[in-house]
Design an enzyme around this catalytic site. Structure first.
Site, PDB file in Angstrom:
ATOM      1  N   ASN A  89       0.832  -1.206   0.000  1.00 51.54           N
ATOM      2  CA  ASN A  89       0.000   0.000   0.000  1.00 51.54           C
ATOM      3  C   ASN A  89       0.864   1.253   0.000  1.00 51.54           C
ATOM      4  O   ASN A  89       1.966   1.278   0.543  1.00 51.54           O
ATOM      5  CB  ASN A  89      -0.981   0.000   1.178  1.00 51.54           C
ATOM      6  CG  ASN A  89      -0.334  -0.249   2.534  1.00 51.54           C
ATOM      7  OD1 ASN A  89       0.644  -0.976   2.658  1.00 51.54           O
ATOM      8  ND2 ASN A  89      -0.900   0.355   3.572  1.00 51.54           N
ATOM      9  N   MET A  90       0.346   2.302  -0.647  1.00 47.63           N
ATOM     10  CA  MET A  90       1.056   3.577  -0.766  1.00 47.63           C
ATOM     11  C   MET A  90       0.108   4.711  -0.410  1.00 47.63           C
ATOM     12  O   MET A  90      -1.016   4.777  -0.907  1.00 47.63           O
ATOM     13  CB  MET A  90       1.569   3.801  -2.197  1.00 47.63           C
ATOM     14  CG  MET A  90       2.617   2.827  -2.665  1.00 47.63           C
ATOM     15  SD  MET A  90       3.492   3.440  -4.150  1.00 47.63           S
ATOM     16  CE  MET A  90       2.171   4.128  -5.104  1.00 47.63           C
ATOM     17  N   GLU A  91       0.588   5.597   0.454  1.00 45.84           N
ATOM     18  CA  GLU A  91      -0.182   6.770   0.865  1.00 45.84           C
ATOM     19  C   GLU A  91       0.641   8.025   0.595  1.00 45.84           C
ATOM     20  O   GLU A  91       1.873   7.982   0.608  1.00 45.84           O
ATOM     21  CB  GLU A  91      -0.518   6.671   2.358  1.00 45.84           C
ATOM     22  CG  GLU A  91      -1.304   5.416   2.715  1.00 45.84           C
ATOM     23  CD  GLU A  91      -1.253   5.067   4.188  1.00 45.84           C
ATOM     24  OE1 GLU A  91      -1.893   4.071   4.573  1.00 45.84           O
ATOM     25  OE2 GLU A  91      -0.565   5.784   4.957  1.00 45.84           O
ATOM     26  N   HIS A 102      -3.891   0.608  -2.854  1.00 51.69           N
ATOM     27  CA  HIS A 102      -3.982  -0.548  -1.977  1.00 51.69           C
ATOM     28  C   HIS A 102      -2.967  -1.609  -2.410  1.00 51.69           C
ATOM     29  O   HIS A 102      -2.535  -1.644  -3.563  1.00 51.69           O
ATOM     30  CB  HIS A 102      -5.391  -1.124  -2.015  1.00 51.69           C
ATOM     31  CG  HIS A 102      -6.441  -0.193  -1.486  1.00 51.69           C
ATOM     32  ND1 HIS A 102      -7.506  -0.625  -0.709  1.00 51.69           N
ATOM     33  CD2 HIS A 102      -6.606   1.151  -1.608  1.00 51.69           C
ATOM     34  CE1 HIS A 102      -8.275   0.406  -0.383  1.00 51.69           C
ATOM     35  NE2 HIS A 102      -7.751   1.495  -0.926  1.00 51.69           N
ATOM     36  N   GLU A 104      -3.175  -4.804  -2.980  1.00 51.42           N
ATOM     37  CA  GLU A 104      -3.595  -5.681  -4.080  1.00 51.42           C
ATOM     38  C   GLU A 104      -3.518  -4.948  -5.410  1.00 51.42           C
ATOM     39  O   GLU A 104      -3.062  -5.509  -6.422  1.00 51.42           O
ATOM     40  CB  GLU A 104      -5.030  -6.181  -3.829  1.00 51.42           C
ATOM     41  CG  GLU A 104      -5.182  -7.073  -2.611  1.00 51.42           C
ATOM     42  CD  GLU A 104      -5.485  -6.288  -1.331  1.00 51.42           C
ATOM     43  OE1 GLU A 104      -6.105  -6.874  -0.431  1.00 51.42           O
ATOM     44  OE2 GLU A 104      -5.108  -5.098  -1.228  1.00 51.42           O
ATOM     45  N   CYS A 129     -10.080  -5.628   1.046  1.00 52.26           N
ATOM     46  CA  CYS A 129     -11.263  -4.805   1.293  1.00 52.26           C
ATOM     47  C   CYS A 129     -12.191  -4.859   0.078  1.00 52.26           C
ATOM     48  O   CYS A 129     -11.843  -5.382  -0.982  1.00 52.26           O
ATOM     49  CB  CYS A 129     -10.859  -3.364   1.592  1.00 52.26           C
ATOM     50  SG  CYS A 129     -10.167  -2.495   0.159  1.00 52.26           S
ATOM     51  N   CYS A 132     -10.761  -3.421  -3.184  1.00 56.49           N
ATOM     52  CA  CYS A 132      -9.828  -4.281  -3.910  1.00 56.49           C
ATOM     53  C   CYS A 132     -10.540  -5.455  -4.574  1.00 56.49           C
ATOM     54  O   CYS A 132     -10.167  -5.885  -5.666  1.00 56.49           O
ATOM     55  CB  CYS A 132      -8.744  -4.786  -2.975  1.00 56.49           C
ATOM     56  SG  CYS A 132      -7.591  -3.485  -2.486  1.00 56.49           S
TER      57      CYS A 132
END
Length: 294
Positions: A89-91, A102, A104, A129, A132
């Site tokens: 995951n990347m924010e 996300h 996936e 989730c 995804c």
């Protein structure tokens, strides 16, 4: 070895460490194992496909960029070729939450950008989730995609997404991982042409708004991302996120980005420009050009 892998690597079984060490020694290890590398690791470690994917999850999760949640999720996608692709995951601090990638999505898009023709399985360290699950339903593997989770029997996407709605309900024939070429002409400049090539591969059957992004690093490496649209719209992945994902998984940081190029139609139903510029500026890149597809 890139510092992000050191802690996770130290906890791997000795045989797996020995197998992976030569490749992880590269600071720009591409966060994937080719089919031949997978077979070599399996022979040396004694792990089968499923066990190897689970064993690699800590390395995948170590690639996460989680300045907001501090919650790392890792994913490993297995391509039809037999290759394994990491995802995490990347924010992005300072931009809208919708720009988040996300794990996936990361692993899937990683495989797609590498030229895989499809996936047979994805292994994740936490339950996917709903976002995804819907994103995965846009793939050409459809509801048959195998999902592996720790402590659970393997299941298919259809088990996690009952009574699904997706591209087939809208009579969409070409899906993510199918070959696509929108045939936009190149213009002769390396970075811009890379963005156009990414746009030519993009999946935009709902808006008819293909787009692509190319990022150039300080050492002149180029990473590209193609727009991946979804039947439910919101799980669509912008081209910038696909490019940032590939760049990050290859061990580069946001500050390594020297300049960027976005290729899209001028009067498209979906316009990527404003969100692309805002996100890039938030992570430190102001040199962004826009190429009109025609």
């Amino acid at each position: 070895m890139h510092s992000r892998f050191e802690s996770a690597f130290a906890q791997l079984p000795a045989a797996l460490q020995e197998s992976l060490a030569p490749w992880l020694a590269d600071a720009h290890f591409p966060a994937m194992l080719s089919a031949s590398q997978v077979e070599e690791v399996k022979r040396h470690s004694g792990l089968d496909d499923e066990a190897l994917a689970f064993a690699l999850l800590p390395l995948a999760a170590a690639c996460a960029q989680t300045d907001i949640s501090h919650f790392n999720v890792g994913a490993v996608a297995r391509g039809l070729s037999g290759a394994l692709y990491f995802g995490a995951n990347m924010e992005f601090t300072g931009v809208a939450m919708q720009q988040t990638v996300h794990a996936e999505q990361s692993a899937i898009t990683h495989a797609w950008m590498r030229g895989e023709s499809g996936l047979c399985a994805i292994t994740v360290n936490y339950t996917p989730c709903g976002h995804c699950r819907q994103f995965m339903n846009e793939l050409n593997s459809g509801l048959t995609l195998r999902i592996n989770l720790p402590g659970r029997a393997p299941s298919k996407l259809g088990d996690y997404l009952p009574d699904a709605f997706g591209p087939r309900d809208l009579d969409i024939k070409t899906l993510i991982f199918d070959a696509e070429d929108h045939a936009f002409a190149l213009k002769g400049e390396a970075l811009g042409d890379a963005a156009i090539k990414a746009a030519n591969r993009s999946h935009a059957p709902y808006s008819q708004s293909p787009s692509g992004v190319a990022l150039q690093t300080h050492d002149r490496q180029i990473f590209t991302g193609s727009y991946a649209e979804n039947a439910a719209f919101n799980p669509s992945l912008p081209p910038l996120q696909a490019a940032l994902n590939l760049l990050s998984l290859n061990g580069y940081g946001w500050r390594d980005i020297q300049r960027a190029s976005l290729a899209e139609k001028a009067q498209a139903n979906i316009v990527q420009w404003d969100a692309t510029v805002a996100t890039l500026r938030a992570i430190g890149c102001d040199a962004v050009e826009r190429i009109e597809l025609a």
